[in-house]
Design a protein around this motif. Structure first.
Motif, PDB file in Angstrom:
ATOM      1  N   GLU B  85       0.506  -1.233   0.116  1.00 43.53           N
ATOM      2  CA  GLU B  85      -0.112  -0.397  -0.172  1.00 43.53           C
ATOM      3  C   GLU B  85       0.791   1.798   0.596  1.00 43.53           C
ATOM      4  N   GLU B  86       1.889   1.385   0.793  1.00 45.14           N
ATOM      5  CA  GLU B  86       2.575   2.574   1.039  1.00 45.14           C
ATOM      6  C   GLU B  86       4.062   2.230   0.905  1.00 45.14           C
ATOM      7  N   VAL B  87       4.627   3.370   1.710  1.00 41.20           N
ATOM      8  CA  VAL B  87       6.109   2.810   1.149  1.00 41.20           C
ATOM      9  C   VAL B  87       6.447   2.730   2.550  1.00 41.20           C
ATOM     10  N   ALA B  88       5.846   3.143   3.675  1.00 41.50           N
ATOM     11  CA  ALA B  88       6.607   2.609   4.901  1.00 41.50           C
ATOM     12  C   ALA B  88       6.661   0.843   4.564  1.00 41.50           C
ATOM     13  N   ASP B  89       5.357   0.709   4.501  1.00 39.26           N
ATOM     14  CA  ASP B  89       5.404  -1.106   3.885  1.00 39.26           C
ATOM     15  C   ASP B  89       6.273  -1.745   3.176  1.00 39.26           C
ATOM     16  N   LEU B  90       6.951  -0.918   2.226  1.00 43.45           N
ATOM     17  CA  LEU B  90       8.325  -1.126   1.381  1.00 43.45           C
ATOM     18  C   LEU B  90       9.577  -1.526   2.420  1.00 43.45           C
ATOM     19  N   TRP B  91       9.126  -0.475   2.714  1.00 38.43           N
ATOM     20  CA  TRP B  91      10.675  -0.394   3.894  1.00 38.43           C
ATOM     21  C   TRP B  91      10.737  -2.034   4.955  1.00 38.43           C
ATOM     22  N   ALA B  92       9.540  -1.656   5.486  1.00 32.88           N
ATOM     23  CA  ALA B  92       8.935  -2.442   6.307  1.00 32.88           C
ATOM     24  C   ALA B  92       9.799  -4.111   6.022  1.00 32.88           C
ATOM     25  N   LEU B  93       8.950  -3.977   4.994  1.00 32.55           N
ATOM     26  CA  LEU B  93       9.155  -5.507   4.090  1.00 32.55           C
ATOM     27  C   LEU B  93      10.647  -5.935   3.990  1.00 32.55           C
ATOM     28  N   ASP B  94      11.588  -5.112   3.027  1.00 34.37           N
ATOM     29  CA  ASP B  94      12.704  -5.123   2.599  1.00 34.37           C
ATOM     30  C   ASP B  94      13.804  -5.213   4.361  1.00 34.37           C
ATOM     31  N   ARG B  95      13.437  -4.435   5.095  1.00 34.10           N
ATOM     32  CA  ARG B  95      13.576  -4.750   6.501  1.00 34.10           C
ATOM     33  C   ARG B  95      14.007  -6.316   6.890  1.00 34.10           C
ATOM     34  N   THR B  96      12.676  -6.713   6.727  1.00 36.02           N
ATOM     35  CA  THR B  96      13.509  -8.760   6.544  1.00 36.02           C
ATOM     36  C   THR B  96      14.368  -9.028   5.966  1.00 36.02           C
ATOM     37  N   ARG B  97      14.799  -8.865   5.527  1.00 34.46           N
ATOM     38  CA  ARG B  97      15.917  -9.369   3.785  1.00 34.46           C
ATOM     39  C   ARG B  97      15.207 -10.431   3.475  1.00 34.46           C
ATOM     40  N   LEU B  98      14.273 -11.084   4.163  1.00 33.99           N
ATOM     41  CA  LEU B  98      13.987 -11.759   3.397  1.00 33.99           C
ATOM     42  C   LEU B  98      12.691 -12.022   1.985  1.00 33.99           C
ATOM     43  N   PHE B  99      12.850 -10.970   1.648  1.00 33.41           N
ATOM     44  CA  PHE B  99      11.847 -10.428   0.314  1.00 33.41           C
ATOM     45  C   PHE B  99      12.911 -10.836  -0.658  1.00 33.41           C
ATOM     46  N   PRO B 100      13.619 -11.716  -1.836  1.00 31.70           N
ATOM     47  CA  PRO B 100      14.372 -11.266  -2.941  1.00 31.70           C
ATOM     48  C   PRO B 100      14.264  -9.892  -4.286  1.00 31.70           C
ATOM     49  N   GLY B 101      12.998 -10.192  -4.040  1.00 31.20           N
ATOM     50  CA  GLY B 101      12.197  -9.126  -5.292  1.00 31.20           C
ATOM     51  C   GLY B 101      11.953  -8.354  -5.003  1.00 31.20           C
ATOM     52  N   ARG B 102      11.187  -7.339  -6.210  1.00 32.15           N
ATOM     53  CA  ARG B 102      11.132  -5.763  -6.003  1.00 32.15           C
ATOM     54  C   ARG B 102       9.686  -5.389  -6.231  1.00 32.15           C
ATOM     55  N   PHE B 103       9.155  -4.457  -5.392  1.00 34.25           N
ATOM     56  CA  PHE B 103       8.278  -4.003  -4.338  1.00 34.25           C
ATOM     57  C   PHE B 103       7.459  -3.001  -6.048  1.00 34.25           C
ATOM     58  N   HIS B 104       5.863  -2.907  -6.057  1.00 35.00           N
ATOM     59  CA  HIS B 104       4.806  -2.172  -6.413  1.00 35.00           C
ATOM     60  C   HIS B 104       4.158  -1.511  -5.181  1.00 35.00           C
ATOM     61  N   VAL B 105       4.634  -0.171  -5.334  1.00 30.73           N
ATOM     62  CA  VAL B 105       3.730   0.973  -4.669  1.00 30.73           C
ATOM     63  C   VAL B 105       2.423   1.277  -4.797  1.00 30.73           C
ATOM     64  N   LEU B 106       1.191   1.372  -4.157  1.00 25.84           N
ATOM     65  CA  LEU B 106       0.164   1.035  -4.905  1.00 25.84           C
ATOM     66  C   LEU B 106      -0.537   2.954  -4.532  1.00 25.84           C
ATOM     67  N   GLY B 107       0.261   3.215  -3.299  1.00 25.49           N
ATOM     68  CA  GLY B 107      -0.318   4.572  -2.782  1.00 25.49           C
ATOM     69  C   GLY B 107      -1.137   4.904  -1.458  1.00 25.49           C
ATOM     70  N   GLY B 108      -1.440   3.573  -1.102  1.00 25.48           N
ATOM     71  CA  GLY B 108      -3.300   4.078  -0.500  1.00 25.48           C
ATOM     72  C   GLY B 108      -3.558   2.327  -1.014  1.00 25.48           C
ATOM     73  N   ARG B 109      -5.372   2.442  -0.056  1.00 27.17           N
ATOM     74  CA  ARG B 109      -6.133   1.481  -0.454  1.00 27.17           C
ATOM     75  C   ARG B 109      -7.216   1.769  -0.873  1.00 27.17           C
TER      76      ARG B 109
END
Lengths: 198, 198
Positions: B85-109
């Protein structure tokens, strides 16, 4: 994940008191999202302060003017001087808007443990201000700690020779303080300093 | 008490999430005292970010590069895409270092209450990325809220025509969660999604 610039900003914010890594990240996200209304103003405010930051040569306050805004405020009573340990104390007292005089910042408190001696504090300059005359009352506004009170006693000795009124902050119950939850030291002070009911 | 520059800085800091007037004052005092080690680095970090801040044209991340550091990271698996949904979510998931792919930010819900419709979110650009090919799996990483799940359902419909694996984050007990303190919704999800003991 983030670029090195964003990492550097997060780390710089995380080092501020009251902020940790998590809240710094939230703050950075807020700044990135609100470039015009948050990042810009903060950057300009920091720049303006950085450019003009100075320690007041008279009282030791930190300000963007030297002498500082307090010392140059002509509405203040120059006969009243309040001595504090730190700049934070000056600000805290000034926020009450109840002290119409000026301040003197010692830059610390006497401490045998930390090796802070009288010559490490701005005491000579305090004596100098009193020697210059024009001051009627000095309020010793040290912290109610052992070291603060030691410092106050020491100052009282040093300032004895001046024809001034020497006062200190009242000690007792804090506003909203419940007897049941207060330490014995505070209760003892409050009892000793009890006053007639008005 | 303080100069207008210091006041402006205090107010700019107090507007950050997680800081109030009191903690902003403490932070300002810290900055004033540590000009070289705190104020300087923060000012330079903010300036560097402000100068280069950009929204990634590919994924919607905010970064100092466009395309962002995540999209240009050649070690990432380009066949995996995680929608948030948001950039903050991207950062949170990326901090886990468990997702090796890329992201797409919707900008909301999607939200009927707040009047957020599909065309207000970065859904067309998501469809565009999938239409371009080369993606095998899309992880729908919406919040476990009504609106987040509504958005996930909508996206699942929109992406149905692509030959991809469509997955979503597991719902269940949070780590450290005690059954006695968890809401019924979470417990129901954890029961429904129960798995054989390995």
């Amino acid at each position: 994940m983030a670029s090195s610039e964003i990492d550097a900003l997060t780390q710089a914010l995380a080092r501020l008191p009251g902020l940790g890594p998590r809240s710094a990240r939230r703050a950075v996200l807020h700044l990135l999202k609100k470039r015009e209304t948050a990042l810009g103003p903060l950057l300009r405010a920091l720049g303006a302060v950085e450019e003009r930051l100075a320690t007041c040569a008279v009282c030791g306050n930190v300000d963007t003017n030297d002498p500082c805004s307090v010392c140059t405020d002509t509405r203040r009573d120059t006969r009243l001087l309040c001595v504090v340990e730190e700049v934070a104390d000056l600000w805290a007292l000034d926020r009450t808007r109840l002290f119409p005089g000026r301040f003197h910042v010692l830059g610390g408190r006497l401490s045998a443990l930390e090796g802070v001696r009288p010559e490490d504090l701005a005491i000579d300059s305090l004596v100098g201000r009193l020697a210059a005359g024009g001051i009627d009352e000095v309020v010793l506004a040290m912290n109610a700690t052992l070291e603060g009170q030691t410092t106050a006693h020491y100052l009282a000795d040093r300032l004895e020779r001046f024809p001034i009124r020497l006062t200190q902050l009242a000690h007792g119950l804090p506003v909203g303080g419940e007897l049941d939850y207060l330490d014995e030291g505070t209760l003892a002070q409050a009892l000793r300093a009890r006053r007639p009911v008005a």
